[in-house]
Design an enzyme around this catalytic site. Structure first.
Site, short mmCIF file in Angstrom:
data_model
loop_
_atom_site.label_atom_id
_atom_site.label_comp_id
_atom_site.label_asym_id
_atom_site.label_seq_id
_atom_site.Cartn_x
_atom_site.Cartn_y
_atom_site.Cartn_z
N LYS A 1 -7.29 -13.40 27.85
CA LYS A 1 -7.74 -14.75 27.51
C LYS A 1 -8.55 -15.36 28.65
CE LYS A 1 -6.06 -19.37 26.20
NZ LYS A 1 -4.88 -20.19 25.83
N ASP B 1 2.08 -20.33 27.58
CA ASP B 1 1.12 -20.04 28.64
C ASP B 1 1.71 -20.49 29.97
OD1 ASP B 1 -0.34 -19.64 26.29
OD2 ASP B 1 -2.21 -20.36 27.18
N LYS C 1 -4.38 -14.19 31.51
CA LYS C 1 -5.34 -15.27 31.28
C LYS C 1 -5.94 -15.70 32.61
CE LYS C 1 -5.13 -20.12 29.66
NZ LYS C 1 -4.23 -21.15 29.06
#
Length: 330
Positions: free
Chosen positions: A266, A167, A230
């Protein structure tokens, strides 16, 4: 109960069942055409909770699906191998065994466990044989302001340590100044450093100023090869919101229509209640369809969410609510 049959655990890893998004050349004309009508977006999401209401067995099935899409996360300065081991045990069995038996869902697990780099090794060890991937936050998380070569090296070290998912955080200043080429080049370098590990691009949407910036940043990151986009690090003052989510989801839909590649989504930060998870799942179903309701294309970035879902499932099975403290995440 509606169908909650889970894919084999290997399918928890994104891009196993889908061709991986290779990215494309930066198309600045397309980026400039990305828009977001805030008033229309806010009207759309305001109506969503009332339009989608699932009850009883159907609600339990949706909540079970939500569990499979959770990135169970600990990102605290006082994380220890023991805490991570407890979190991984919860990831392996997110709901009490008697409840899973009553729900006819043996083997239910979360989507991934997300940690800092130093906690990758204990997480990998604790999850051995489970099929649950380890995700690591990287690139100077959460601000992303460390030297660029160190951010790239951090990704490479986390992959070597066993992380299957990375991430990354983008440089917000590149969005705020309209440096789309710079953002594209940065994202391409991060994607290359990940190798076979898949990459989630954290936009930190609460710091991007406008929904139009969110739409443009989403498109540029996907063009550069992001496997997921995300919302947040969870450390910003404003994290995942429904207007931001709708903006990013529609960018994903546009990219899929343009290229044929599916990119995951996400939402992260501030999603702590089962009812909120149901709203996000229904938004995904409405906008992108059932294919995006599986962990290879949808994740919740959360820690406390699991406890509330388990509490709701216990009520479904027994008819009684238990205290929230009985459902700690780790």
């Amino acid at each position: 109960m509606t169908d909650t049959t889970l894919a084999p655990v290997s399918h928890l890893l994104p891009q196993v069942a889908e061709p991986r998004n290779p990215g494309m050349a930066l198309d600045l004309d397309l980026v400039m055409r990305c828009t977001a009508n805030r008033s229309a977006i806010e009207r759309r999401v305001a109506a969503l909770p009332g339009r989608r209401s699932v009850k009883k067995d159907h609600q339990a099935a949706w909540l079970a699906r939500a569990i499979t899409c959770i990135d169970l996360t600990t990102l605290a300065g006082d994380d220890t191998p023991g805490r991570v081991a407890r979190l991984c045990a919860k990831a392996r069995q997110p709901v009490r065994a008697d409840l899973l038996e009553a729900l006819e869902l043996p083997g239910l697990t979360v989507g991934a466990v997300c940690v800092y780099h130093d906690m990758i090794s204990p997480a990998v060890s604790s999850l051995k044989g489970s099929g649950i991937p380890v995700a690591a936050v990287s690139t100077g998380f959460p601000a992303g302001l460390s030297p660029f070569h160190l951010r790239v090296a951090e990704i490479e070290e986390s992959v070597k340590a066993g992380a299957h998912e990375i991430d990354i955080v983008i440089s917000r200043r590149k969005v705020l100044t309209g440096d789309w080429q710079g953002l594209y080049d940065e994202m391409r370098a991060f994607r290359a450093a990940c190798g076979e590990a898949h990459v989630k691009a954290i936009l930190a949407t609460g710091e991007l100023g406008t929904l139009q910036n969110v739409a443009k940043a989403s498109m540029v990151c996907m063009m550069a090869g992001a496997d997921f986009i995300k919302t947040s690090t969870g450390k910003e003052s404003v994290n995942a919101t429904l207007p931001v989510s709708l903006t990013m989801i529609r960018a994903i839909r546009d990219y899929h229509q343009l290229t044929g590649y599916r990119v995951g989504y996400k939402p992260a930060g501030g999603i702590s209640k089962a009812k909120d998870a149901l709203v996000y799942l229904s938004l995904m179903k409405d906008e992108l369809g059932d294919r995006w309701l599986r962990p290879d294309l949808f994740r919740f970035g959360a820690s406390s969410l699991l406890g509330d879902i388990e509490r709701q499932l216990e009520h479904h099975v027994t008819g009684a609510y238990s205290a929230g403290w009985r459902h700690a995440s780790g």
